[in-house]
Design a protein around this motif. Structure first.
Motif, short mmCIF file in Angstrom:
data_model
loop_
_atom_site.label_atom_id
_atom_site.label_comp_id
_atom_site.label_asym_id
_atom_site.label_seq_id
_atom_site.Cartn_x
_atom_site.Cartn_y
_atom_site.Cartn_z
N LEU A 160 19.62 -26.17 116.89
CA LEU A 160 19.26 -27.22 115.95
C LEU A 160 20.37 -27.53 114.94
O LEU A 160 20.39 -28.62 114.36
N LEU A 161 21.25 -26.58 114.70
CA LEU A 161 22.31 -26.78 113.72
C LEU A 161 23.65 -27.09 114.36
O LEU A 161 24.65 -27.22 113.66
N GLU A 162 23.67 -27.22 115.67
CA GLU A 162 24.92 -27.53 116.37
C GLU A 162 25.33 -28.98 116.13
O GLU A 162 24.48 -29.89 116.18
N ASN A 163 26.60 -29.20 115.91
CA ASN A 163 27.10 -30.55 115.71
C ASN A 163 26.92 -31.39 116.96
O ASN A 163 26.69 -32.61 116.89
N ASP A 164 26.99 -30.76 118.13
CA ASP A 164 26.79 -31.49 119.38
C ASP A 164 25.34 -31.91 119.56
O ASP A 164 25.05 -32.86 120.29
N TYR A 165 24.42 -31.21 118.92
CA TYR A 165 23.01 -31.59 118.97
C TYR A 165 22.78 -32.82 118.11
O TYR A 165 22.09 -33.76 118.51
N SER A 166 23.36 -32.82 116.92
CA SER A 166 23.30 -33.99 116.03
C SER A 166 24.32 -33.81 114.93
O SER A 166 24.36 -32.77 114.27
N ASN A 167 25.14 -34.82 114.72
CA ASN A 167 26.09 -34.79 113.60
C ASN A 167 25.59 -35.64 112.43
O ASN A 167 26.34 -35.98 111.52
N GLU A 168 24.29 -36.01 112.48
CA GLU A 168 23.73 -36.91 111.47
C GLU A 168 22.64 -36.24 110.63
O GLU A 168 22.01 -36.90 109.79
N ARG A 169 22.42 -34.96 110.84
CA ARG A 169 21.27 -34.31 110.20
C ARG A 169 21.33 -34.43 108.68
O ARG A 169 20.37 -34.89 108.05
#
Length: 252
Positions: free
Chosen positions: A28-37
């Motif tokens: 959930l904290l991976e940049n590849d999962y989302s860089n917009e969190r």
């Protein structure tokens, strides 16, 4: 057979029904999962702050739910625009390929991936009783449809003179709960606070999750099939080059 990779921007329970196995080591904290969190959650936090400012002047009560104003109108548009931004980001992160502009019938596809229609929220600051909110309940449908509060947003955006009354406290509150639900469907408890990479939360005896800072309590879907759940070891998977799958929204 359960899923051996996570989809981007889509939370699912693991096969043991937990959503988070460790706080410090999670997809959930991976940049590849989302860089917009952080940016998305900060936008929500600012909207909540402005919502609470409105409640300094309008009591959050059933008697006032149809109250409308320019301040509510302005925040209603911002909230729904932020909802649209999240929908578009989820679709594009999973390589949705439809040409042209996307609309609410495209956003409806996200319900298949995230079970948004199963989310329930409670707003405890409402009177005379806790306000129960199911912002996506209308998507519990086999055919693509819009949402009542989203229709109101479009009505007032395109013709404020005749539809100004639809920019009311009730529709704003529904839109705000919808925005929080779609953030939760991407980031789980990490959407409670943009300033932390970990956060503590509590779950009550009805399975509603909350923190002292949140205005909402939220209950996750409980209808996942084992074949729809995640089952992977992130320690192993994160070292691979292809650690995320894309949800195929083109076939929904």
């Amino acid at each position: 057979m359960s899923l051996n990779k996570p989809f981007k921007k889509i939370i699912r329970p693991f096969i043991d029904d937990s959503y988070l196995r460790t706080v410090s080591n999670t997809y959930l904290l991976e940049n590849d999962y989302s860089n917009e969190r952080i940016s998305s959650i900060r936008a929500f936090e600012i909207i909540v702050k402005d919502y609470l400012d409105i409640l300094d002047y309008i009591e959050p009560h059933d008697n006032n739910k149809n109250t409308y104003s320019h301040r509510i109108y302005e925040l209603f548009l911002r909230t729904c625009t932020e909802f649209e931004s999240n929908c578009k980001s989820i679709l594009s992160s999973n390589q949705f390929t439809k040409a042209g502009s996307w609309n609410i019938l495209d956003y409806y596809k996200i319900n298949k991936a995230s079970k948004l229609s199963d989310y329930e929220l409670h707003l405890n600051i409402w009177s005379p009783t806790t306000k129960v909110l199911k912002p996506f309940i209308e998507w519990n449908s086999a055919t693509p449809i819009s949402l009542s509060w989203y229709k109101a947003y479009n009505n007032v955006k395109h013709d404020r003179n005749n539809n100004f009354h639809e920019a009311n406290l009730d529709n704003l509150t529904l839109a705000l709960s919808g925005l929080f639900a779609i953030l939760f469907s991407q980031y789980f408890i990490f959407c409670f606070d943009s300033h932390q990479t970990s956060t503590s939360s509590s779950t009550d005896d009805q399975n509603f999750i909350s923190t002292p800072k949140s205005i909402f309590k939220i209950k996750l879907p409980e209808t996942w099939l084992d074949t729809e759940k995640y089952d992977f070891d992130w320690n192993t998977l994160k070292a691979t080059a292809d650690k995320f799958d894309g949800f195929n929204f083109d076939t929904v």
